[in-house]
Scaffold this active site. Sequence first.
Site, short mmCIF file in Angstrom:
data_model
loop_
_atom_site.label_atom_id
_atom_site.label_comp_id
_atom_site.label_asym_id
_atom_site.label_seq_id
_atom_site.Cartn_x
_atom_site.Cartn_y
_atom_site.Cartn_z
N GLU A 164 35.35 37.47 39.45
CA GLU A 164 36.85 37.97 39.64
C GLU A 164 37.64 37.83 40.85
OE1 GLU A 164 35.68 42.17 38.73
OE2 GLU A 164 35.92 41.68 36.45
N GLU A 359 33.00 38.33 30.45
CA GLU A 359 32.63 39.92 30.61
C GLU A 359 33.68 40.39 29.50
OE1 GLU A 359 33.13 41.57 34.44
OE2 GLU A 359 32.19 40.18 35.48
C1 BG6 Z 1 33.99 44.02 36.45
C2 BG6 Z 1 33.13 43.62 37.85
O1 BG6 Z 1 35.40 44.08 37.31
O2 BG6 Z 1 33.95 45.22 35.69
C3 BG6 Z 1 31.73 44.51 37.53
O3 BG6 Z 1 32.63 42.55 37.97
C4 BG6 Z 1 32.07 45.92 37.08
O4 BG6 Z 1 30.87 44.67 38.68
C5 BG6 Z 1 32.64 45.75 35.57
O5 BG6 Z 1 30.79 46.64 36.73
C6 BG6 Z 1 32.87 46.87 34.95
O6 BG6 Z 1 33.59 47.69 35.64
P1 BG6 Z 1 32.95 49.41 35.95
O7 BG6 Z 1 33.67 49.69 37.25
O8 BG6 Z 1 33.23 49.99 34.73
O9 BG6 Z 1 31.60 49.08 36.30
#
Ligand code: BG6
Length: 460
Positions: A164, A359
């Site tokens: 990111e 992701e």
């Molecule tokens: C992404 C990050 O922004 O989102 C992760 O790379 C993170 O590290 C994921 O876990 C989900 O966000 P969150 O805050 O719900 O865990």
Amino acid sequence: MEVSRRMPKDFFWGNSVSSMQTEGAWNIDGKGQSVYDVRPATEHTADWHDAIDEYHRYDEDLDLMQAMHMNMYRIQISWSRVVPDGDGEFNPAGIAFYDRLVDGMLKRGITPMICLYHFDMPLALAQKENGFMSRHTVDAFVRFGKKMIEHFADRVKYWITFNEHNLYFTSEVFNISGYEHGDRSLNDLYTIFHHTMLAHAQLDAFVHSHYDDVQFGGMIAYTPVYPATSKPNDVFAARQLDQFLNNNLNDAFVHGHYAHEVLTFINNHDIDYDHQVGDDQILAAMHADFLAFSYYRTTTINADKVPAGTAPNHYLDYGMESNRFLKANQWGWTIDPLGFRNMITDLYNRYDVPVFPIENGIGLEEHWDGEHMIEDDLRIQYHRDHIAAMKDAMFLDGAKVLGYLGWGLIDIPSSHADIEKRYGVVYVNRSNHDLKDLKRVPKKSYYWLQSVLAKNGDEL
Ligand code: BG6
């Protein structure tokens, strides 16, 4: 005419994690400390010391992924596990762990993707160098990255540098990137951003001059921005934020320079971002084999809420608004599959480079009663709708997409160290303050995903 919607045979389906959210083993086999290792637990969060103990349980986790028919796993190499001080001796025991992990994937037909940094600055470099404020840290990162690429390139063909990368360009950077002192000015923000981009560019050049068969790409958190209304001010702010937040980086990855609009902003505001002679040549050599991104949600901006004179980097601190047309999870993250299609299509049209969602997922609070399967129908619906939207982008809009990786598909603590925000299709039996037995327990969504991947995503 009937449109064929058969997924490509070489499409990647898989899971995606960071090291500090999975591995545990924070202080063994020579690992140094990262900024995450010293974050204290609070009432609502855990510390990062144990995570889900994948350091010791990777065989079990890889078996679960293989049984789901996954063919890719994106892991991260923890810099402080491999170079405990960040810039000193390499730690053979740390490298040996990643050898075992990568070999375990290959043995099971799972293609590894490696990410080199997930906000987890080695503590020594945070304290001595103020993280990526210093060019010394850039050199140390490039040294670490080159060594990892040399070591693994025969087995690992997909690489990204910074998780990111665009978050180094928002005010969030100050909370997450090993920046410990300074005035939090735009100068510092743009300096960190520029330094990380120089590090990326140097590894990009290294890969492309040494390895013909390695695919190397940039990665951002793509959160598309909607205008709150059709008022031109809102539309302008949304477009401007999208450029500063998202596509400025994609411009750099693909075209080798920052966006004209951003460079003009830098000049007009006399921002000192440690731009030195020769930097532009380093950036100009960049070439992205793919554009990777995380996508969870969309956001909405109301320009009236943003004080006059605010830098676009800080708009989201003021102007965010809920979107009455979208549902959200309990953390307020909107659920927007069409936003996913829209963004994939736009990205491919704009850059003509294969795109790669690495992701995606929904955080839900779930508790296992020790006996019955967790029925996470909302998660099934989320993934089904997002995969369907991605297929629309591919088959109706012509986008080239390399794969689809879910985030944390075996439960891991959230980015706030809160295990109660779970993304997994497999439950991990721990709470924030009680490690219990860390047992892996498939949820209903596990069986759904398994059946989808068995047919390469042709039937949802
Ligand atoms: C992404 C990050 O922004 O989102 C992760 O790379 C993170 O590290 C994921 O876990 C989900 O966000 P969150 O805050 O719900 O865990």
